[in-house]
Every structure is written in structure tokens, then in C-alpha cells.
Enzyme design. Structure first.
Site, mmCIF file in Angstrom:
data_model
loop_
_atom_site.group_PDB
_atom_site.id
_atom_site.type_symbol
_atom_site.label_atom_id
_atom_site.label_comp_id
_atom_site.label_asym_id
_atom_site.label_seq_id
_atom_site.Cartn_x
_atom_site.Cartn_y
_atom_site.Cartn_z
ATOM 1 N N CYS A 59 -1.374 3.961 10.848
ATOM 2 C CA CYS A 59 -1.288 5.212 11.622
ATOM 3 C C CYS A 59 -2.549 5.324 12.462
ATOM 4 O O CYS A 59 -3.137 6.398 12.580
ATOM 5 C CB CYS A 59 -1.043 6.424 10.733
ATOM 6 S SG CYS A 59 -2.269 6.669 9.457
ATOM 7 N N ASP A 89 1.562 -1.285 4.839
ATOM 8 C CA ASP A 89 1.169 -0.045 5.533
ATOM 9 C C ASP A 89 -0.318 0.135 5.228
ATOM 10 O O ASP A 89 -0.697 0.837 4.293
ATOM 11 C CB ASP A 89 2.014 1.111 4.978
ATOM 12 C CG ASP A 89 1.850 2.389 5.761
ATOM 13 O OD1 ASP A 89 1.291 2.354 6.873
ATOM 14 O OD2 ASP A 89 2.276 3.441 5.253
ATOM 15 N N GLY A 142 4.191 7.180 -1.166
ATOM 16 C CA GLY A 142 5.529 6.677 -1.448
ATOM 17 C C GLY A 142 6.607 7.007 -0.447
ATOM 18 O O GLY A 142 7.780 6.696 -0.672
ATOM 19 N N GLY A 143 6.251 7.615 0.676
ATOM 20 C CA GLY A 143 7.269 7.994 1.662
ATOM 21 C C GLY A 143 8.112 6.804 2.109
ATOM 22 O O GLY A 143 9.346 6.874 2.137
ATOM 23 N N ASP A 188 -4.519 -4.228 -6.648
ATOM 24 C CA ASP A 188 -5.137 -4.526 -5.354
ATOM 25 C C ASP A 188 -4.202 -5.457 -4.570
ATOM 26 O O ASP A 188 -3.855 -6.539 -5.050
ATOM 27 C CB ASP A 188 -6.495 -5.200 -5.625
ATOM 28 C CG ASP A 188 -7.300 -5.423 -4.358
ATOM 29 O OD1 ASP A 188 -6.724 -5.330 -3.249
ATOM 30 O OD2 ASP A 188 -8.498 -5.699 -4.483
ATOM 31 N N CYS A 238 0.900 -1.179 0.000
ATOM 32 C CA CYS A 238 0.000 0.000 0.000
ATOM 33 C C CYS A 238 0.923 1.209 0.000
ATOM 34 O O CYS A 238 1.186 1.799 1.039
ATOM 35 C CB CYS A 238 -0.891 -0.008 1.238
ATOM 36 S SG CYS A 238 -2.052 -1.376 1.260
ATOM 37 N N ALA A 239 1.429 1.573 -1.172
ATOM 38 C CA ALA A 239 2.633 2.403 -1.224
ATOM 39 C C ALA A 239 2.420 3.910 -1.277
ATOM 40 O O ALA A 239 3.298 4.673 -0.888
ATOM 41 C CB ALA A 239 3.464 1.980 -2.424
#
Ligand SMILES: C[S@@+](CC[C@H](N)C(=O)[O-])C[C@H]1O[C@@H](n2cnc3c(N)ncnc32)[C@H](O)[C@@H]1O
Length: 427
Positions: free
Chosen positions: A370, A317, A253-254, A298, A249-250
Site C-alpha cells: 500500500c 502483501d 487477514g482481509g 517469519d 504477511c497475512a
């Protein structure tokens, strides 16, 4: 139309009535303003209303004989902006009131200018204390979230909420491919930008937020903006030379970029469900002169887009409630609904189960959110371990307690955002 209060009312209207996130609604209106100072004030008013919404709503509603409905709703939001100025800013009362009344005219509600003037004058005259007669009012947080935080943090829930209302600090991630952190700290010092190193090897905490244009070498990729908590992903996944890595789940892109900076020889596949957000991954890679294979796909259907080997390491993530980053995105309190949490937990478990099938024996999967809610974190991982025979949890050194499942960071802890990590090894 360039009246700043009218633009603020539009931002608040977009968020509360249309469900648009603040990070989308605010820049749309900011681009109508010329000066940086005006843009900052628009942000202050929009964020402020989101942080203190229940109290502002109560103060304003108590002054009205009947609520504004339908198309006139935006004038109610304008009144929230007006009330915020009176209670929480140093803008002189008369200026706040006259500018807000003028905004009402610019929004083409000439007939309500008197109402706006009357309500705001009333608030200014009476100087009622901020209402605190329910928990939602006292903590400016929806009741369902307070209930869940009390259950999760019986001792610390008030502190968790208080931290979620603080203004967040700005963290940088030094690009170790450009220079050492010490060298970058020296460059910041030359520009008189006060900063200190964080606990993570690349992390730098700025004493006060700065426009990225002022940061040395930013456009050339010398550093990136990334919270201290998010920077732990790369060192906890710890990719080794030439490994095949999936960032499931990029976007934006951090963490993908940090993985590549920390081990440039890896083969990184960065996937996201959202094509628009995936464009931002490419922009970040370009600025940092890094390369990854980007896939619009997906993470719960890897078979549909990947015919290669299984992965040595996977970063998941996961999409989550974002309750750990309310201090950065106070609109989350009003956009998230109680039912979202169970839906998100189901989605997270589906993605987790599927990614696990694509991990090599002996491989590591780092699960991250998060969120500060156990349903998405420790309980999620506990259930996964119970149903997955070949999964072992590898404790993270920073965990508070060796019995904890994963590492739960609460908002403000060591200046970081609320975040969660669990490291799982296969076989
Ligand atoms: C927490 S954000 C990822 C942040 C990112 N790792 C970073 O550090 O910049 C979660 C991402 O998951 C994506 N997403 C949600 N469901 C997905 C799915 N089923 N497959 C792939 N990506 C998904 C969302 O579009 C969102 O960009």
C-alpha cells in the site's frame, strides 16, 4: 477524566511524542467516552490535527514567546487541538476556547490555563490566513516525502498529495459465499444505505461511511470492510480449486479471507510475524466461518516453520511505508522517517527472494504494497527480475501503460487507496 479536548491532546501526544499509531492511540481514549457523537468528535479532532500539523504548529508557535517543553509538551498538543477547532470546525470560537482551557485544567496544568486562553484568543482575534510559506506548510507533508513524490510523479505529485488529504470513502466486500453482490446491494437498499458496485466483482462503495453495526448481516459474515484496491488481490492471484496457497504477511487477514471466499477449497497457510495481529486474522476467519492454517512466523525464514510442499501461489502483501493510505492514516506522515524507506525496501527484497524459493515451478507470486513510492514497488520488482532468472512479469490488464512494471494505483484513483501489484510467474 472525560474532557474530550484533553483526550484529543493525549491522542496527539501519544502519536507525536511516543510514536504510537493513531489506530492504537485513538481507540484507547475513545473508550472513555460514552456517546458515539463524542467518539466521532474525538476522532475528527485527532485526525484533523494529524492532517494539518505543520500549519497548526506554526500558527500556535508564532503566538508563544517560548516553546513548551518536557512534561508541558501535552499543553502544546492541546493548543494544536484548540487551533484546529478554530480554523477547521464549526464549533463556535468561544466554546472551543473555554472547553480547551478547561481541558488544560483537567490535564493538571492549572498554571498554563492563562497561556491556553491567551494563545487561542489571539488566534481567534487575528484570524491570520493558514501559513503557506514553505512546501511543508502549503502541503502539510514532510519535505522528504514531497521530494520523493515529485520524483515519482513529476506531473501529478500535487494531486497525489491533495488526494491523500481527502476523507476516504468506505468500501465493503460482499461475501460471495453468503449472497450475490446484487442481493447484498438490495439488502443495503432496504436499510436505505446508498451504495454502488465497484469494478471488482465483490466490491461495494458506500455513499457515506456507516457504523458496521448498521450493515445487514455484518456480524454473521455477510460482508467485510475492505478498500477497493485491496480487493484486487484475490482476483489477481486467482487461486484454483484445492491449491496450496501461502499468504506470507497475512494480518489482519482481509486478503486471506477474500481468497477463501473466492475459492473455499484452497489450503491456505496464513503467516504473520506479529502474534497480536495474527489474533485478528483468527477473529476475521471466525466471523466469516472460514478456515486457514495460521502460523506465527517469519516470511523470510519459511524453512523454520514449514515442512510441507512448495506453494502453488503466494500472496506477498509486504510490510511497507503505507504512503498510499495516508488519507486513512494521516499519522503516517509524521511516524515514517526518510531512512525507513531504504530499510523497508531491503526487508521487502529479502522476503521476496525467500518466498520465491518456496513457489512451485509454474506458480504465481503476487507482490503487493500500500505504498506509492517506486523504491518499494516498480524499482523493487525491476531489481528482482534482473537478479531472478526464472521470474517473468505477467502484465495486469488495468496497468496504465504496457511498459509499466506492475500496476500502481494512486490515492483516490477510482475512489481507491494508493496500492501496488506485480504478478510474477516462475519458470
Ligand atoms: C500490509 S500488512 C498485511 C495486510 C494483510 N495482508 C491484509 O490484507 O489484511 C503487512 C504485515 O506483514 C507483517 N510482517 C512484517 N514483517 C514480516 C515478516 N518478516 N514475516 C511475516 N510477516 C511480516 C506485519 O506484521 C503486517 O501484519
Amino acid at each position: 477524566m472525560k474532557n474530550l479536548r484533553a483526550l484529543a491532546a493525549r491522542v496527539v501526544f501519544q502519536v507525536l511524542e511516543k510514536g504510537v499509531s493513531l489506530s492504537v492511540a485513538l481507540p484507547e481514549q475513545q473508550q472513555r467516552l460514552g456517546s458515539g457523537k463524542d467518539k466521532a468528535l474525538l476522532a475528527e479532532l485527532s485526525y484533523g490535527v494529524m492532517r494539518h500539523l505543520p500549519q497548526l504548529d506554526k500558527l500556535v508557535s508564532d503566538c508563544m514567546s517560548k516553546p513548551l517543553k518536557g512534561k508541558q509538551r501535552i499543553v502544546h498538543q492541546l493548543l494544536l487541538v484548540g487551533c484546529y477547532q478554530l480554523y477547521f470546525t464549526r464549533i463556535p470560537g468561544h466554546a472551543a476556547i473555554s472547553e480547551t482551557a478547561e481541558a488544560c485544567r483537567q490535564l493538571k496544568f492549572e498554571g498554563l490555563v492563562k497561556v491556553v486562553n491567551g494563545v487561542l484568543r489571539n488566534l481567534q482575534r487575528n484570524q491570520k490566513p493558514l501559513p503557506e510559506d514553505s512546501e511543508t506548510l502549503a502541503f502539510n507533508t514532510p519535505a522528504w516525502l514531497i521530494k520523493r513524490l515529485k520524483a515519482a510523479y513529476p506531473e501529478a505529485w500535487q494531486e497525489v498529495i491533495a488526494q491523500s488529504h481527502q476523507r476516504p470513502p468506505m468500501w465493503l466486500r460482499n461475501n460471495q459465499l453468503s449472497q450475490t453482490r446484487e442481493q447484498y446491494l438490495a439488502l443495503l437498499d432496504e436499510q436505505e444505505i446508498a451504495a454502488t458496485p465497484g469494478a471488482n466483482e465483490d466490491a461495494i462503495l458506500l455513499e457515506s461511511p456507516k457504523d458496521v453495526g448498521l450493515l445487514p448481516g455484518f456480524a454473521d459474515g455477510a460482508a467485510s470492510v475492505q478498500d477497493g484496491a485491496a480487493q484486487w488481490a484475490a482476483s489477481l492471484l486467482a487461486p484454483e480449486a484445492d491449491e496450496l496457497i501461502l499468504d506470507a504477511c497475512a494480518a489482519p487477514g482481509g486478503k486471506s479471507c477474500h481468497l477463501l471466499e473466492s475459492e473455499p477449497s484452497i489450503d491456505l497457510v496464513a503467516v504473520d510475524f506479529d502474534a497480536k495481529r495474527l489474533e485478528r486474522v483468527q477473529q476475521n476467519l471466525d466471523r466469516l466461518k472460514l478456515k486457514a492454517k495460521l502460523v506465527h512466523g517469519d516470511a523470510a525464514k519459511i524453512d523454520a516453520w514449514w515442512q510441507g510442499d512448495k506453494f502453488d501461489r503466494i500472496l506477498l502483501d509486504a510490510p511497507c511505508s503505507a504512503t498510499g493510505v495516508i488519507r486513512r492514516h494521516p499519522d503516517i506522515k509524521w511516524l515514517r522517517k526518510q531512512a525507513d524507506i531504504e530499510e523497508l525496501a531491503t526487508l521487502q527484497s529479502q522476503i521476496l527472494d525467500h518466498c520465491w524459493q518456496w513457489l512451485k515451478p509454474g506458480g504465481t507470486l503476487l507482490y503487493a504494497t500500500c505504498s506509492i513510492l517506486p523504491q518499494e514497488n516498480a524499482e523493487q520488482i525491476k531489481a528482482f527480475l534482473a537478479r531472478t532468472q526464472d521470474a517473468t512479469l505477467v502484465p495486469i490488464a488495468q496497468q496504465q501503460n504496457c511498459d509499466d512494471i506492475g500496476w500502481q494505483i494512486t490515492p483516490g484513483q477510482d475512489n481507491m487507496d494508493g496500492f501496488y501489484y506485480a504478478r510474477l510467474v516462475k519458470g
